[in-house]
Design an enzyme around this catalytic site. Structure first.
Site, mmCIF file in Angstrom:
data_model
loop_
_atom_site.group_PDB
_atom_site.id
_atom_site.type_symbol
_atom_site.label_atom_id
_atom_site.label_comp_id
_atom_site.label_asym_id
_atom_site.label_seq_id
_atom_site.Cartn_x
_atom_site.Cartn_y
_atom_site.Cartn_z
ATOM 1 N N HIS A 63 36.782 30.897 46.327
ATOM 2 C CA HIS A 63 35.556 30.825 45.523
ATOM 3 C C HIS A 63 35.280 29.441 44.938
ATOM 4 O O HIS A 63 34.484 29.317 44.013
ATOM 5 C CB HIS A 63 35.609 31.872 44.396
ATOM 6 C CG HIS A 63 35.531 33.287 44.906
ATOM 7 N ND1 HIS A 63 35.872 34.379 44.154
ATOM 8 C CD2 HIS A 63 35.147 33.774 46.108
ATOM 9 C CE1 HIS A 63 35.710 35.485 44.874
ATOM 10 N NE2 HIS A 63 35.279 35.138 46.070
ATOM 11 N N ASN A 101 49.572 44.909 39.424
ATOM 12 C CA ASN A 101 48.393 44.963 38.544
ATOM 13 C C ASN A 101 48.666 46.046 37.500
ATOM 14 O O ASN A 101 49.041 47.153 37.865
ATOM 15 C CB ASN A 101 47.152 45.327 39.388
ATOM 16 C CG ASN A 101 45.851 45.131 38.632
ATOM 17 O OD1 ASN A 101 45.763 45.447 37.446
ATOM 18 N ND2 ASN A 101 44.842 44.632 39.316
ATOM 19 N N PRO A 102 48.489 45.741 36.224
ATOM 20 C CA PRO A 102 48.755 46.769 35.200
ATOM 21 C C PRO A 102 47.814 47.962 35.314
ATOM 22 O O PRO A 102 48.086 49.031 34.791
ATOM 23 C CB PRO A 102 48.520 46.052 33.868
ATOM 24 C CG PRO A 102 48.344 44.616 34.173
ATOM 25 C CD PRO A 102 48.073 44.464 35.646
HETATM 26 P P1 OAD Z 1 38.712 40.724 37.647
HETATM 27 O O1 OAD Z 1 38.463 40.197 36.286
HETATM 28 O O2 OAD Z 1 37.676 41.560 38.286
HETATM 29 O O3 OAD Z 1 40.041 41.598 37.636
HETATM 30 C C1 OAD Z 1 41.210 41.137 37.041
HETATM 31 C C2 OAD Z 1 42.321 42.120 37.385
HETATM 32 O O4 OAD Z 1 43.526 41.588 36.879
HETATM 33 C C3 OAD Z 1 42.151 43.504 36.801
HETATM 34 O O5 OAD Z 1 42.342 44.467 37.823
HETATM 35 C C4 OAD Z 1 43.256 43.597 35.747
HETATM 36 O O6 OAD Z 1 43.799 44.906 35.647
HETATM 37 C C5 OAD Z 1 44.278 42.635 36.318
HETATM 38 N N1 OAD Z 1 45.187 42.032 35.324
HETATM 39 C C6 OAD Z 1 44.957 41.757 34.013
HETATM 40 N N2 OAD Z 1 46.036 41.180 33.451
HETATM 41 C C7 OAD Z 1 46.968 41.068 34.431
HETATM 42 C C8 OAD Z 1 48.298 40.545 34.484
HETATM 43 N N3 OAD Z 1 48.891 40.019 33.412
HETATM 44 N N4 OAD Z 1 48.957 40.606 35.666
HETATM 45 C C9 OAD Z 1 48.372 41.147 36.762
HETATM 46 N N5 OAD Z 1 47.134 41.642 36.776
HETATM 47 C C10 OAD Z 1 46.430 41.607 35.628
HETATM 48 O O7 OAD Z 1 39.115 39.467 38.562
HETATM 49 P P2 OAD Z 1 39.010 39.260 40.137
HETATM 50 O O8 OAD Z 1 39.388 40.481 40.877
HETATM 51 O O9 OAD Z 1 39.725 38.010 40.443
HETATM 52 O O10 OAD Z 1 33.951 35.725 41.666
HETATM 53 O O11 OAD Z 1 37.469 39.010 40.311
HETATM 54 C C11 OAD Z 1 36.957 38.735 41.571
HETATM 55 C C12 OAD Z 1 35.777 37.830 41.478
HETATM 56 O O12 OAD Z 1 34.797 38.366 40.597
HETATM 57 C C13 OAD Z 1 36.040 36.469 40.858
HETATM 58 O O13 OAD Z 1 36.623 35.551 41.755
HETATM 59 C C14 OAD Z 1 34.676 36.029 40.467
HETATM 60 C C15 OAD Z 1 34.208 37.291 39.801
HETATM 61 O O14 OAD Z 1 32.881 37.461 39.740
HETATM 62 C C16 OAD Z 1 32.964 34.826 41.657
HETATM 63 O O15 OAD Z 1 32.685 34.176 40.680
HETATM 64 C C17 OAD Z 1 32.264 34.697 42.988
#
Ligand code: OAD
Ligand code: ZN
Length: 250
Positions: A122, A217-218
Site C-alpha cells: 500500500h 491476531n487477538p
Molecule cells: P485493520 O485496522 O483493519 O486491522 C488490524 C487487525 O490487527 C485487527 O484484526 C486486530 O484484531 C489486529 N490486532 C490488533 N492488535 C494486535 C496485536 N497486538 N497483534 C496482532 N494483531 C493485532 O488493519 P489492516 O488489516 O492492516 O489500507 O487494514 C488493511 C488496510 O485497510 C490498510 O492497509 C489500509 C486500511 O484502509 C489502505 O489505506 C489502502
C-alpha cells in the site's frame, strides 16, 4: 500446557521445518508500537472511516482534509519504534532460505527493525508523489510545512505515495506475491482484519494450494475458520516465541 502454548509449539514446529515462508502483516503488528490500527475503537480519526478518506475522490474533493489525516498519521508514527514482533520477523529473514515479507502497512517499521526485503502493498507514508509530474519525494517533516504540500520539481500539488481504495496495486507486485504464496510451504498472517482486498484473499490462495496457514491476531477474522493454526494473542508476544533463540514459553 495451555491451549495457546500447545498452538505455539505446533506453530514453531511448522515454521522450523519450512524453508520457504510467506508472511503477510497488517496494522495489528504495529499496534504494540503505538501506531493506531484502522478498524476498532482506536482506529477512528475524527469520526472518519479510512474508506471515506483513503480514496482519490476524497482527495480531489478536499485535498487539505485528506492531507490533515496523513499529517496526523505521520505524527502518530514518527516516534514509533519497532516492537518484538517486527524484530522477530527481521531475525527470521536471516534463518529461513526463502522468506517473503509482504505488508499492508505504510509505516516503515519492518525496515526499521532490520527486514531488508519488504514488499509494501500500500505504499509508504514518508513519500510524497506529485499529482502532475509523478516525482516522488522522501519527506520526514512532521508536521508538514504546507498542506497540501507542493512538488519540489514542478510546483504542482503532491499526494501521499500510497494506494487508495479504488486504485490499482501494480499487477507485477500482486503477481510476485501470488507466486511467492504458490511456492511457499507456510504462510503467516499477522495483525490484519482480512477485509481489504487483495490482501484479504491471499490466505485463501494459500489454502487452495494446500499450504499451512498460521494466523496471529487477538481477534477473529472472516477467514480464521479456514486456517490451520490460529493464535489469538498479540504478535509482539507470540512471534519472538516462534523464531528467536529465546524460545522458552513463559
Ligand atoms: P485493520 O485496522 O483493519 O486491522 C488490524 C487487525 O490487527 C485487527 O484484526 C486486530 O484484531 C489486529 N490486532 C490488533 N492488535 C494486535 C496485536 N497486538 N497483534 C496482532 N494483531 C493485532 O488493519 P489492516 O488489516 O492492516 O489500507 O487494514 C488493511 C488496510 O485497510 C490498510 O492497509 C489500509 C486500511 O484502509 C489502505 O489505506 C489502502
Ligand atoms: Zn511535479
Amino acid at each position: 500446557m495451555t491451549e495457546t502454548e500447545e498452538k505455539v509449539v505446533q506453530a514453531r514446529e511448522v515454521v522450523e521445518s519450512a524453508s520457504n515462508i510467506v508472511v503477510l502483516t497488517g496494522a495489528g503488528i504495529s499496534s504494540e508500537s503505538g501506531v493506531p490500527t484502522f478498524r476498532g475503537q482506536e482506529g477512528l480519526w475524527q469520526n472518519y472511516r479510512p474508506e471515506e478518506l483513503a480514496t482519490p475522490e476524497a482527495f480531489w474533493k478536499d485535498p487539505k482534509l485528506v492531507w490533515e489525516w496523513y499529517d496526523w498519521r505521520r505524527n502518530a508514527v514518527k516516534d514509533a519504534k519497532p516492537n518484538p514482533g517486527h524484530y522477530a520477523l527481521a531475525e527470521l529473514e536471516n534463518n529461513v532460505p526463502n522468506l517473503t515479507l509482504v505488508t499492508q502497512n505504510i509505516d516503515g517499521l519492518h525496515q526499521m527493525a532490520g527486514s531488508s526485503n519488504v514488499t509494501e502493498m500500500h505504499g509508504n507514508l514518508w513519500q510524497i508523489r506529485c499529482t502532475k509530474c509523478g516525482d516522488i519525494e522522501q519527506n520526514f517533516d512532521v508536521p508538514l510545512a504546507e498542506l497540501p504540500p507542493k512538488c519540489k520539481k514542478c510546483g504542482e500539488m503532491g499526494r501521499p505515495n500510497v494506494v487508495w481504495f479504488g486504485e490499482m496495486i501494480e499487477m507485477s507486485l500482486i503477481d510476485k506475491v501470488l507466486k511467492a504464496i504458490e511456492e511457499c510451504h507456510v504462510m503467516l498472517i499477522i495483525g490484519t482484519s482480512g477485509v481489504v482486498e487483495p490482501a484479504a484473499s491471499m490466505g485463501l490462495v494459500a489454502k487452495q494450494t494446500d499450504k499451512t496457514v498460521i494466523e496471529i491476531n487477538p481477534e477473529e477474522t472472516p477467514s480464521s475458520g479456514l486456517y490451520d493454526i490460529v493464535i489469538r494473542e498479540k504478535s509482539g508476544e507470540i512471534l519472538p516465541l516462534l523464531f528467536t533463540s529465546n524460545r522458552t514459553l513463559s
